[in-house]
Design a protein around this motif. Sequence first.
Motif, short mmCIF file in Angstrom:
data_model
loop_
_atom_site.label_atom_id
_atom_site.label_comp_id
_atom_site.label_asym_id
_atom_site.label_seq_id
_atom_site.Cartn_x
_atom_site.Cartn_y
_atom_site.Cartn_z
N THR A 29 23.74 -3.47 -5.14
CA THR A 29 22.46 -2.55 -5.04
C THR A 29 21.71 -2.18 -6.39
N PRO A 30 20.32 -1.97 -6.11
CA PRO A 30 19.63 -1.71 -7.24
C PRO A 30 20.03 -0.42 -8.00
N SER A 31 19.80 -0.50 -9.35
CA SER A 31 20.21 0.86 -10.04
C SER A 31 19.53 2.05 -9.52
N ILE A 32 20.32 3.16 -10.20
CA ILE A 32 19.80 4.47 -9.66
C ILE A 32 18.48 4.50 -10.14
N SER A 33 18.14 4.19 -11.50
CA SER A 33 16.71 4.48 -12.16
C SER A 33 15.71 3.82 -11.23
N ALA A 34 15.92 2.59 -10.93
CA ALA A 34 14.80 1.78 -10.05
C ALA A 34 14.55 2.50 -8.78
N ARG A 35 15.79 3.04 -8.27
CA ARG A 35 15.19 3.80 -6.82
C ARG A 35 14.42 4.97 -6.98
N LEU A 36 14.84 5.69 -8.08
CA LEU A 36 13.95 7.09 -8.64
C LEU A 36 12.70 6.52 -9.07
N LYS A 37 12.45 5.45 -9.64
CA LYS A 37 11.17 4.99 -10.08
C LYS A 37 10.44 4.60 -8.77
N ALA A 38 10.85 4.00 -7.75
CA ALA A 38 10.18 3.69 -6.63
C ALA A 38 9.66 4.84 -5.93
N ILE A 39 10.50 5.85 -5.89
CA ILE A 39 9.99 7.13 -5.16
C ILE A 39 8.81 7.63 -6.15
N GLU A 40 8.65 7.51 -7.40
CA GLU A 40 7.71 8.10 -8.24
C GLU A 40 6.33 7.23 -7.83
N THR A 41 6.65 5.97 -7.67
CA THR A 41 5.56 5.12 -7.61
C THR A 41 4.92 5.39 -6.22
N LEU A 42 5.67 5.52 -5.19
CA LEU A 42 5.13 5.87 -3.93
C LEU A 42 4.24 7.23 -3.92
N LYS A 43 4.64 8.22 -4.71
CA LYS A 43 4.23 9.57 -4.46
C LYS A 43 3.01 9.49 -5.42
N ARG A 44 3.01 8.49 -6.46
CA ARG A 44 1.71 8.66 -7.18
C ARG A 44 0.70 7.80 -6.48
N ASN A 45 0.87 6.78 -5.70
CA ASN A 45 0.09 6.00 -5.29
C ASN A 45 -0.45 6.22 -3.67
N ILE A 46 0.39 7.05 -3.26
CA ILE A 46 -0.10 7.48 -1.72
C ILE A 46 -0.92 8.54 -1.94
N ARG A 47 -2.30 8.22 -1.46
CA ARG A 47 -3.29 9.14 -1.56
C ARG A 47 -3.18 10.67 -0.78
N TYR A 48 -3.40 11.59 -1.08
CA TYR A 48 -3.36 13.17 -0.32
C TYR A 48 -4.53 12.81 0.78
N GLN A 49 -3.89 12.94 2.02
CA GLN A 49 -5.05 13.10 3.19
C GLN A 49 -4.62 14.44 3.92
N GLU A 50 -5.42 15.10 4.06
CA GLU A 50 -5.03 16.51 4.88
C GLU A 50 -4.42 16.51 6.01
N SER A 51 -4.62 15.17 7.06
CA SER A 51 -4.13 15.11 8.24
C SER A 51 -3.01 14.22 8.13
#
Length: 299
Positions: A179-201
């Motif tokens: 499996t991928p490293s722990i750090s790679a998984r955490l980085k993926a979450i950070e990437t998704l949170k950073r790049n998914i734009r907030y939309q009120e709905s």
Amino acid sequence: MAKSQSEENSKQESFGTAKVYINNAKSILNKATGFIDYYDFTLNPYRGCQYGCSYCYAAAFSPNSKMRQDWGNWVIIKQNAVEILEKELQKWQKKNPDKPASIYMSSVTDPYQPIESKQMLTRGLLEAMVKYQPILVIQTRSPLIAKDVDILQQFRRLRINMSIPTGSEQVRKDFEPRTPSISARLKAIETLKRNIRYQESHWIRFSVTITPLLPTFPEDEVDFIRKLEIVDRVVIQEFHPTQTRSLVAGTRQEAENIKQKYSWWYDNEQLNYLQFKEKLDLLLSGVEIKEGKAGFGFE
């Protein structure tokens, strides 16, 4: 004589160490039961999983005993999955025009296992689903999910569960070496949170599922737990009971053997579990901590 499931699958090629088969699925949305019966359906783009984690209960649902023993070294691609999904979602919408389907992807495979980088089957399924806007939960341990941020941000109700059973790399390498490293998984979450734009709905949330809870070396615990502040939920769960029957989900003997190396943890498993949970509660004041089945609901 009727052909076995493995004979009906046509071998395509190898991908890494895995034999790759192609299969036409009769259905892609299956009624959710048991541990995830909160949902209407489970959706598994593939059968089998290249990660081959030692403890994975899904090996119990292999087509036959030989493939069960060879868990991690084969994968079946459901090549018609997108077409079938379109039909099944159309049928659901016709019968339930005011109620979106709730879908858990995936229950017995990883939708972002390595073959997805080539096949992009999960991506195709997401593209089909976004038109119908189901309530969707994605369960994975793969950073590959970050590549689909452009589609994921289009869902209105989405929870992404990243599986990280331990905070220690050596433990990961022992129990789930592919499996991928722990750090790679955490980085993926950070990437998704950073790049998914907030939309009120839109309601998009992130979880880390520490399931099953594997040992974390004492010197790694605090640092690991503090890194989990990036999600809104952490889920912990003990091992499934050991089962020897071929079609019962349980902890496999392979994992039981590895557990002997970590007797310092498993000789007092209940106490260590409770102490780890207490540290989660103490250090993650702004994060929801849930146990077992209760943590796998959408909200």
